[in-house]
Write a protein that holds these residues in place. Structure first.
Motif, PDB file in Angstrom:
ATOM      1  N   TYR A 125     108.617  -2.232 -89.765  1.00 58.51           N
ATOM      2  CA  TYR A 125     109.200  -1.248 -88.854  1.00 58.51           C
ATOM      3  C   TYR A 125     108.079  -0.557 -88.081  1.00 58.51           C
ATOM      4  O   TYR A 125     107.027  -0.236 -88.645  1.00 58.51           O
ATOM      5  CB  TYR A 125     110.034  -0.228 -89.638  1.00 58.51           C
ATOM      6  CG  TYR A 125     111.288  -0.847 -90.208  1.00 58.51           C
ATOM      7  CD1 TYR A 125     112.496  -0.754 -89.537  1.00 58.51           C
ATOM      8  CD2 TYR A 125     111.241  -1.570 -91.399  1.00 58.51           C
ATOM      9  CE1 TYR A 125     113.642  -1.347 -90.041  1.00 58.51           C
ATOM     10  CE2 TYR A 125     112.381  -2.175 -91.913  1.00 58.51           C
ATOM     11  CZ  TYR A 125     113.577  -2.060 -91.224  1.00 58.51           C
ATOM     12  OH  TYR A 125     114.712  -2.660 -91.709  1.00 58.51           O
ATOM     13  N   LEU A 126     108.337  -0.330 -86.799  1.00 62.10           N
ATOM     14  CA  LEU A 126     107.322   0.243 -85.914  1.00 62.10           C
ATOM     15  C   LEU A 126     107.406   1.767 -85.942  1.00 62.10           C
ATOM     16  O   LEU A 126     108.456   2.345 -85.654  1.00 62.10           O
ATOM     17  CB  LEU A 126     107.526  -0.259 -84.483  1.00 62.10           C
ATOM     18  CG  LEU A 126     106.410   0.071 -83.487  1.00 62.10           C
ATOM     19  CD1 LEU A 126     105.117  -0.639 -83.885  1.00 62.10           C
ATOM     20  CD2 LEU A 126     106.822  -0.324 -82.074  1.00 62.10           C
ATOM     21  N   LEU A 127     106.285   2.402 -86.278  1.00 58.37           N
ATOM     22  CA  LEU A 127     106.222   3.863 -86.315  1.00 58.37           C
ATOM     23  C   LEU A 127     105.110   4.363 -85.404  1.00 58.37           C
ATOM     24  O   LEU A 127     104.106   3.680 -85.172  1.00 58.37           O
ATOM     25  CB  LEU A 127     105.991   4.359 -87.744  1.00 58.37           C
ATOM     26  CG  LEU A 127     107.144   4.124 -88.722  1.00 58.37           C
ATOM     27  CD1 LEU A 127     106.754   4.585 -90.116  1.00 58.37           C
ATOM     28  CD2 LEU A 127     108.409   4.835 -88.258  1.00 58.37           C
TER      29      LEU A 127
ATOM     30  N   TRP B 134     111.741  -6.289 -81.967  1.00 62.56           N
ATOM     31  CA  TRP B 134     110.572  -6.588 -81.134  1.00 62.56           C
ATOM     32  C   TRP B 134     109.465  -7.015 -82.080  1.00 62.56           C
ATOM     33  O   TRP B 134     109.301  -6.420 -83.154  1.00 62.56           O
ATOM     34  CB  TRP B 134     110.157  -5.348 -80.350  1.00 62.56           C
ATOM     35  CG  TRP B 134     108.942  -5.510 -79.473  1.00 62.56           C
ATOM     36  CD1 TRP B 134     108.881  -6.121 -78.259  1.00 62.56           C
ATOM     37  CD2 TRP B 134     107.618  -5.038 -79.742  1.00 62.56           C
ATOM     38  NE1 TRP B 134     107.606  -6.062 -77.747  1.00 62.56           N
ATOM     39  CE2 TRP B 134     106.805  -5.399 -78.645  1.00 62.56           C
ATOM     40  CE3 TRP B 134     107.033  -4.355 -80.809  1.00 62.56           C
ATOM     41  CZ2 TRP B 134     105.449  -5.095 -78.582  1.00 62.56           C
ATOM     42  CZ3 TRP B 134     105.681  -4.047 -80.749  1.00 62.56           C
ATOM     43  CH2 TRP B 134     104.905  -4.411 -79.637  1.00 62.56           C
ATOM     44  N   ASP B 135     108.703  -8.036 -81.741  1.00 59.40           N
ATOM     45  CA  ASP B 135     107.686  -8.506 -82.688  1.00 59.40           C
ATOM     46  C   ASP B 135     106.327  -8.675 -82.020  1.00 59.40           C
ATOM     47  O   ASP B 135     105.565  -9.584 -82.333  1.00 59.40           O
ATOM     48  CB  ASP B 135     108.121  -9.807 -83.370  1.00 59.40           C
ATOM     49  CG  ASP B 135     108.364 -10.935 -82.373  1.00 59.40           C
ATOM     50  OD1 ASP B 135     108.223 -10.686 -81.159  1.00 59.40           O
ATOM     51  OD2 ASP B 135     108.682 -12.052 -82.802  1.00 59.40           O
TER      52      ASP B 135
ATOM     53  N   LEU C 230     100.292   3.293 -82.812  1.00 59.00           N
ATOM     54  CA  LEU C 230     101.499   2.575 -83.219  1.00 59.00           C
ATOM     55  C   LEU C 230     101.110   1.597 -84.318  1.00 59.00           C
ATOM     56  O   LEU C 230     100.080   0.927 -84.215  1.00 59.00           O
ATOM     57  CB  LEU C 230     102.092   1.787 -82.047  1.00 59.00           C
ATOM     58  CG  LEU C 230     102.708   2.553 -80.885  1.00 59.00           C
ATOM     59  CD1 LEU C 230     103.007   1.586 -79.747  1.00 59.00           C
ATOM     60  CD2 LEU C 230     103.987   3.238 -81.326  1.00 59.00           C
ATOM     61  N   ARG C 231     101.955   1.494 -85.352  1.00 57.69           N
ATOM     62  CA  ARG C 231     101.666   0.553 -86.428  1.00 57.69           C
ATOM     63  C   ARG C 231     102.970   0.017 -87.031  1.00 57.69           C
ATOM     64  O   ARG C 231     103.988   0.696 -87.050  1.00 57.69           O
ATOM     65  CB  ARG C 231     100.851   1.222 -87.541  1.00 57.69           C
ATOM     66  CG  ARG C 231      99.386   1.437 -87.223  1.00 57.69           C
ATOM     67  CD  ARG C 231      98.615   0.124 -87.114  1.00 57.69           C
ATOM     68  NE  ARG C 231      97.207   0.348 -86.856  1.00 57.69           N
ATOM     69  CZ  ARG C 231      96.679   0.456 -85.646  1.00 57.69           C
ATOM     70  NH1 ARG C 231      97.459   0.368 -84.572  1.00 57.69           N
ATOM     71  NH2 ARG C 231      95.390   0.648 -85.501  1.00 57.69           N
ATOM     72  N   TRP C 232     102.874  -1.223 -87.534  1.00 56.83           N
ATOM     73  CA  TRP C 232     103.963  -1.795 -88.320  1.00 56.83           C
ATOM     74  C   TRP C 232     103.804  -1.359 -89.778  1.00 56.83           C
ATOM     75  O   TRP C 232     102.695  -1.357 -90.312  1.00 56.83           O
ATOM     76  CB  TRP C 232     103.932  -3.323 -88.271  1.00 56.83           C
ATOM     77  CG  TRP C 232     104.286  -3.944 -86.954  1.00 56.83           C
ATOM     78  CD1 TRP C 232     103.458  -4.602 -86.104  1.00 56.83           C
ATOM     79  CD2 TRP C 232     105.584  -3.986 -86.363  1.00 56.83           C
ATOM     80  NE1 TRP C 232     104.143  -5.052 -85.008  1.00 56.83           N
ATOM     81  CE2 TRP C 232     105.457  -4.689 -85.135  1.00 56.83           C
ATOM     82  CE3 TRP C 232     106.839  -3.497 -86.732  1.00 56.83           C
ATOM     83  CZ2 TRP C 232     106.540  -4.917 -84.289  1.00 56.83           C
ATOM     84  CZ3 TRP C 232     107.912  -3.724 -85.883  1.00 56.83           C
ATOM     85  CH2 TRP C 232     107.763  -4.426 -84.684  1.00 56.83           C
ATOM     86  N   PHE C 233     104.920  -1.006 -90.423  1.00 57.46           N
ATOM     87  CA  PHE C 233     104.905  -0.646 -91.836  1.00 57.46           C
ATOM     88  C   PHE C 233     106.097  -1.294 -92.530  1.00 57.46           C
ATOM     89  O   PHE C 233     107.172  -1.435 -91.941  1.00 57.46           O
ATOM     90  CB  PHE C 233     104.999   0.876 -92.034  1.00 57.46           C
ATOM     91  CG  PHE C 233     103.801   1.636 -91.549  1.00 57.46           C
ATOM     92  CD1 PHE C 233     102.665   1.746 -92.336  1.00 57.46           C
ATOM     93  CD2 PHE C 233     103.812   2.244 -90.298  1.00 57.46           C
ATOM     94  CE1 PHE C 233     101.557   2.459 -91.887  1.00 57.46           C
ATOM     95  CE2 PHE C 233     102.715   2.956 -89.845  1.00 57.46           C
ATOM     96  CZ  PHE C 233     101.582   3.061 -90.640  1.00 57.46           C
TER      97      PHE C 233
END
Length: 487
Positions: free
Chosen positions: A203-205, A279-280, A294-297
């Protein structure tokens, strides 16, 4: 305040004459919010509406018990007129900001600006003067009104009155008119956020700035923001916010997923529509305009982040309902769809080249807190969402400056191929000239642009965005293309 007044008069042009004194006060050097500024100064009121379409009134002892909406003068430390209204309603009735929420019809704009005469007060040495009262509408966040704690030295009683019985004639008329547009006391989402996932369990945070004037400073959050005047729906609100904050992130589908409660301006409760979308891409390739990173977690690491409980719960709920599409242990991949190998995605910007009858060019001074080019002059501009470039230009001109442009009167006059810094995503900056338009430039998005001004091409300010100056030079000599940052 000037922008707030101009936007209000756009909705209520018949009040231009009545508010001429306020306009003059805003043009004067004296502080228009100071109670020592005469012959009039700004005050603020809170129009609190319950589920039964009743408005809270209090009896002010200084007015002989006259029933009025809670409100009063500004004080040092008040950041905005809206926070003045929130402070006064809490002081006079005990209703806290978190027990209120914005109305979808008015958001942070005043429902009414009333001018009323104030008698002289010899005890305080105050002559007769006027109050320019900015009145902001709020709904109760809960079904039932909270217990009131009246400020005994100021307030003698409190009553909830139906719209038709509201004591102020101007406010009564505005409420009855707005009732037809759905001003019914029922809270609705006033903002939108994106629960963006990659389909592989991440998930993008977004890490927010550490600033006292924003909600959840220094915390991770979903991308999104508040609804603005001109947004036709919350999906458009979210698309606009993504284009402004993270141009390049545009999930193909955004589906309503849930409604969450957030803390909004001034501590208000803010119902937020959450949209889920996939979105990837690579967050590091995005030109982040607001926030830190922005980071994926994955859901498993959320307990280690500074994150609101609502966001934590939303992500875990969504993850349970939508298991990853890739097998366990398969690495998350970022791909570019059908783009040929080695293709670099470009961000597309549109810019308005407007030249008046005197040959002067319209530029806007960007807000000092702007992430991009603060305190610098720039074209009226925006980023293309999922729309044609000219459609984007026409929309931005209306939203940012109140200018109406016929798409048929627009021509492409220059293109700048730009890269801001090594590793930054490349950009294609399209510059369009409008041969005709209607309207006078107004500051409608003061958090982005604080002033519009016409400049002679030979006298452009020193603080002009470099590629803006490059494009203007190109247009003036008939050169259709330039580039910057590639050398």
């Amino acid at each position: 305040m000037r922008a707030t007044l101009e936007a209000y008069l756009t909705r209520h042009p018949q009040e231009q004459e009545a508010l001429a004194g306020l306009a003059a006060a805003l043009d004067d050097d004296a502080d228009p919010t100071s109670r020592s500024t005469l012959p009039g100064h700004i005050t603020c009121g809170a129009v609190v509406i319950d589920r039964d379409r009743r408005v809270l009134h209090v009896g002010h002892r200084t007015s002989g018990g006259k029933l009025l909406a809670p409100g009063g003068h500004t004080e040092a430390g008040d950041r905005t007129l809206l926070t003045v209204a929130l402070r006064k309603v809490q002081e006079e009735t005990g209703i806290r900001p978190e027990e209120l929420c914005m109305t979808p019809q008015f958001l942070s704009a005043p429902i009414d600006i009333d001018v009323h005469d104030i008698d002289p007060n010899t005890a305080k040495g105050e002559p007769a003067h006027q109050h320019y009262d900015f009145r902001f509408a709020f709904y109760l966040a809960a079904e039932q009104p909270p217990p009131l704690a009246l400020q005994d030295e100021e307030v003698s009683e409190a009553r909830w009155l139906p719209y038709a019985d509201v004591r102020s004639p101007t406010l009564c008329a505005k409420l009855l008119l707005a009732e037809g547009d759905g001003l019914d006391g029922q809270p609705e989402p006033v903002g939108a956020s994106a629960l963006i996932h990659d389909g592989h369990g991440q998930y993008l945070l977004h890490l927010r700035d550490q600033r006292d004037d924003i909600a959840a400073p220094g915390a991770f959050s979903l991308l999104g923001g508040g609804r603005e005047e001109g947004d036709t729906c919350l999906a458009q609100t979210l698309r606009r916010e993504l284009a402004e904050e993270v141009p390049g992130i545009a999930p193909a589908e955004l589906t309503p997923y849930a409604v969450a409660q957030a803390t909004g301006a001034g501590g208000l409760t803010a119902p937020i529509q959450i949209f889920a979308g996939r979105w990837d891409g690579d967050p590091d390739a995005i030109d982040l305009r607001e926030g830190v990173l922005l980071r994926w977690f994955t859901p498993e690491v959320l307990d280690r982040l500074r994150l609101s409980p609502d966001t934590h719960e939303l992500i875990h709920r969504h993850a349970a309902q939508h298991p990853p599409t890739s097998p366990p242990g398969e690495p998350v991949r970022s791909h570019r769809g059908e783009a040929p190998e080695g293709t670099e995605l470009h961000i597309v910007g549109v810019h308005l080249y407007l030249q008046n009858d005197h040959g002067r060019i319209l530029l806007g001074l960007r807000h000092p807190d702007s992430t991009f080019a603060p305190n610098t002059w720039h074209f009226l501009a925006g980023h293309c969402e999922r729309e044609a470039a000219i459609t984007c230009l026409v929309r931005e001109a209306k939203e940012e400056a109140g200018l109406l442009i016929d798409p048929g009167d627009v021509e492409l006059v220059h293109l700048v191929h730009l890269v801001n810094s090594p590793g930054a995503p490349p950009r294609i900056q399209l510059v369009f000239r409008a041969r005709s338009w209607s309207g006078t430039p107004k500051v409608l998005e003061p958090d982005r642009c604080v002033e519009w001004r016409w400049w002679a091409p030979k006298d452009l300010p020193t603080e002009t965005v470099p590629y803006t100056r490059l494009a203007i030079d190109g247009v003036l000599v008939g050169c259709p293309y330039s580039q910057m940052g590639w050398e």
